[in-house]
Design a protein around this motif. Structure first.
Motif, PDB file in Angstrom:
ATOM      1  N   ILE A  70       0.870  -1.174   0.000  1.00 47.09           N
ATOM      2  CA  ILE A  70       0.000   0.000   0.000  1.00 47.09           C
ATOM      3  C   ILE A  70       0.904   1.220   0.000  1.00 47.09           C
ATOM      4  N   SER A  71       0.756   2.067  -1.006  1.00 40.81           N
ATOM      5  CA  SER A  71       1.508   3.323  -1.076  1.00 40.81           C
ATOM      6  C   SER A  71       0.583   4.455  -0.662  1.00 40.81           C
ATOM      7  N   LEU A  72       1.035   5.226   0.317  1.00 42.99           N
ATOM      8  CA  LEU A  72       0.247   6.340   0.822  1.00 42.99           C
ATOM      9  C   LEU A  72       0.671   7.638   0.148  1.00 42.99           C
ATOM     10  N   ILE A  73      -0.192   8.643   0.176  1.00 39.62           N
ATOM     11  CA  ILE A  73       0.142   9.905  -0.484  1.00 39.62           C
ATOM     12  C   ILE A  73       1.325  10.607   0.181  1.00 39.62           C
ATOM     13  N   SER A  74       1.665  10.195   1.402  1.00 38.78           N
ATOM     14  CA  SER A  74       2.829  10.750   2.099  1.00 38.78           C
ATOM     15  C   SER A  74       4.135  10.204   1.542  1.00 38.78           C
ATOM     16  N   GLY A  75       4.041   9.141   0.705  1.00 38.58           N
ATOM     17  CA  GLY A  75       5.237   8.502   0.180  1.00 38.58           C
ATOM     18  C   GLY A  75       5.594   7.229   0.929  1.00 38.58           C
ATOM     19  N   LYS A  76       4.986   7.022   2.092  1.00 37.86           N
ATOM     20  CA  LYS A  76       5.252   5.827   2.888  1.00 37.86           C
ATOM     21  C   LYS A  76       4.621   4.626   2.208  1.00 37.86           C
ATOM     22  N   LYS A  77       5.304   3.463   2.306  1.00 37.79           N
ATOM     23  CA  LYS A  77       4.799   2.210   1.747  1.00 37.79           C
ATOM     24  C   LYS A  77       4.704   1.193   2.869  1.00 37.79           C
ATOM     25  N   VAL A  78       3.632   0.399   2.824  1.00 36.55           N
ATOM     26  CA  VAL A  78       3.409  -0.614   3.840  1.00 36.55           C
ATOM     27  C   VAL A  78       3.105  -1.938   3.145  1.00 36.55           C
ATOM     28  N   VAL A  79       3.826  -3.004   3.547  1.00 31.48           N
ATOM     29  CA  VAL A  79       3.586  -4.338   3.000  1.00 31.48           C
ATOM     30  C   VAL A  79       2.613  -5.043   3.930  1.00 31.48           C
ATOM     31  N   VAL A  80       1.539  -5.598   3.355  1.00 33.91           N
ATOM     32  CA  VAL A  80       0.494  -6.225   4.166  1.00 33.91           C
ATOM     33  C   VAL A  80       0.159  -7.623   3.652  1.00 33.91           C
ATOM     34  N   LYS A  81      -0.508  -8.411   4.511  1.00 31.19           N
ATOM     35  CA  LYS A  81      -0.912  -9.772   4.151  1.00 31.19           C
ATOM     36  C   LYS A  81      -2.109  -9.807   3.215  1.00 31.19           C
ATOM     37  N   GLU A  82      -3.019  -8.855   3.351  1.00 35.50           N
ATOM     38  CA  GLU A  82      -4.248  -8.859   2.570  1.00 35.50           C
ATOM     39  C   GLU A  82      -3.950  -8.715   1.075  1.00 35.50           C
ATOM     40  N   LYS A  83      -4.807  -9.299   0.272  1.00 35.98           N
ATOM     41  CA  LYS A  83      -4.712  -9.154  -1.181  1.00 35.98           C
ATOM     42  C   LYS A  83      -5.333  -7.820  -1.596  1.00 35.98           C
ATOM     43  N   LYS A  84      -4.963  -7.366  -2.769  1.00 35.97           N
ATOM     44  CA  LYS A  84      -5.441  -6.083  -3.297  1.00 35.97           C
ATOM     45  C   LYS A  84      -6.970  -6.000  -3.274  1.00 35.97           C
ATOM     46  N   GLY A  85      -7.639  -7.047  -3.722  1.00 37.01           N
ATOM     47  CA  GLY A  85      -9.096  -7.064  -3.754  1.00 37.01           C
ATOM     48  C   GLY A  85      -9.723  -6.934  -2.372  1.00 37.01           C
ATOM     49  N   ASP A  86      -9.083  -7.543  -1.366  1.00 36.22           N
ATOM     50  CA  ASP A  86      -9.585  -7.445   0.013  1.00 36.22           C
ATOM     51  C   ASP A  86      -9.493  -6.014   0.531  1.00 36.22           C
ATOM     52  N   ILE A  87      -8.412  -5.338   0.198  1.00 35.75           N
ATOM     53  CA  ILE A  87      -8.243  -3.948   0.639  1.00 35.75           C
ATOM     54  C   ILE A  87      -9.270  -3.055  -0.051  1.00 35.75           C
ATOM     55  N   ILE A  88      -9.481  -3.274  -1.332  1.00 40.12           N
ATOM     56  CA  ILE A  88     -10.484  -2.491  -2.068  1.00 40.12           C
ATOM     57  C   ILE A  88     -11.864  -2.697  -1.439  1.00 40.12           C
ATOM     58  N   ARG A  89     -12.199  -3.945  -1.116  1.00 35.68           N
ATOM     59  CA  ARG A  89     -13.482  -4.249  -0.475  1.00 35.68           C
ATOM     60  C   ARG A  89     -13.616  -3.516   0.861  1.00 35.68           C
ATOM     61  N   LYS A  90     -12.547  -3.508   1.664  1.00 34.28           N
ATOM     62  CA  LYS A  90     -12.569  -2.815   2.953  1.00 34.28           C
ATOM     63  C   LYS A  90     -12.764  -1.311   2.777  1.00 34.28           C
ATOM     64  N   VAL A  91     -12.114  -0.737   1.782  1.00 33.27           N
ATOM     65  CA  VAL A  91     -12.255   0.700   1.527  1.00 33.27           C
ATOM     66  C   VAL A  91     -13.690   1.025   1.110  1.00 33.27           C
ATOM     67  N   ILE A  92     -14.256   0.200   0.236  1.00 37.49           N
ATOM     68  CA  ILE A  92     -15.637   0.426  -0.205  1.00 37.49           C
ATOM     69  C   ILE A  92     -16.598   0.319   0.977  1.00 37.49           C
ATOM     70  N   GLU A  93     -16.419  -0.698   1.831  1.00 34.26           N
ATOM     71  CA  GLU A  93     -17.271  -0.852   3.017  1.00 34.26           C
ATOM     72  C   GLU A  93     -17.155   0.363   3.931  1.00 34.26           C
TER      73      GLU A  93
END
Length: 61
Positions: A30-53
């Protein structure tokens, strides 16, 4: 705000409005607008689903 999990199993919260983009390389980064990057276990689709929820919840309030 959405909950995600670091590769070491630690759970943390990300401000969904600060996400610039998400990529799988094959780990999900996950790349944030601050420039920071975070590596996570969740798949891209799971993160998109969480954001939509999350967005649906705040829009219905």
């Amino acid at each position: 705000m959405i909950s995600v999990t670091k590769l070491n199993g630690d759970e943390f919260i990300v401000n969904a409005d600060m996400i610039e983009f998400i990529e799988e390389t094959p780990d999900t980064v996950i790349s944030l607008i601050s420039g920071k990057k975070v590596v996570v276990k969740e798949k891209k689709g799971d993160i998109i689903r969480k954001v939509i929820e999350y967005k649906r919840k705040i829009m219905s309030s």
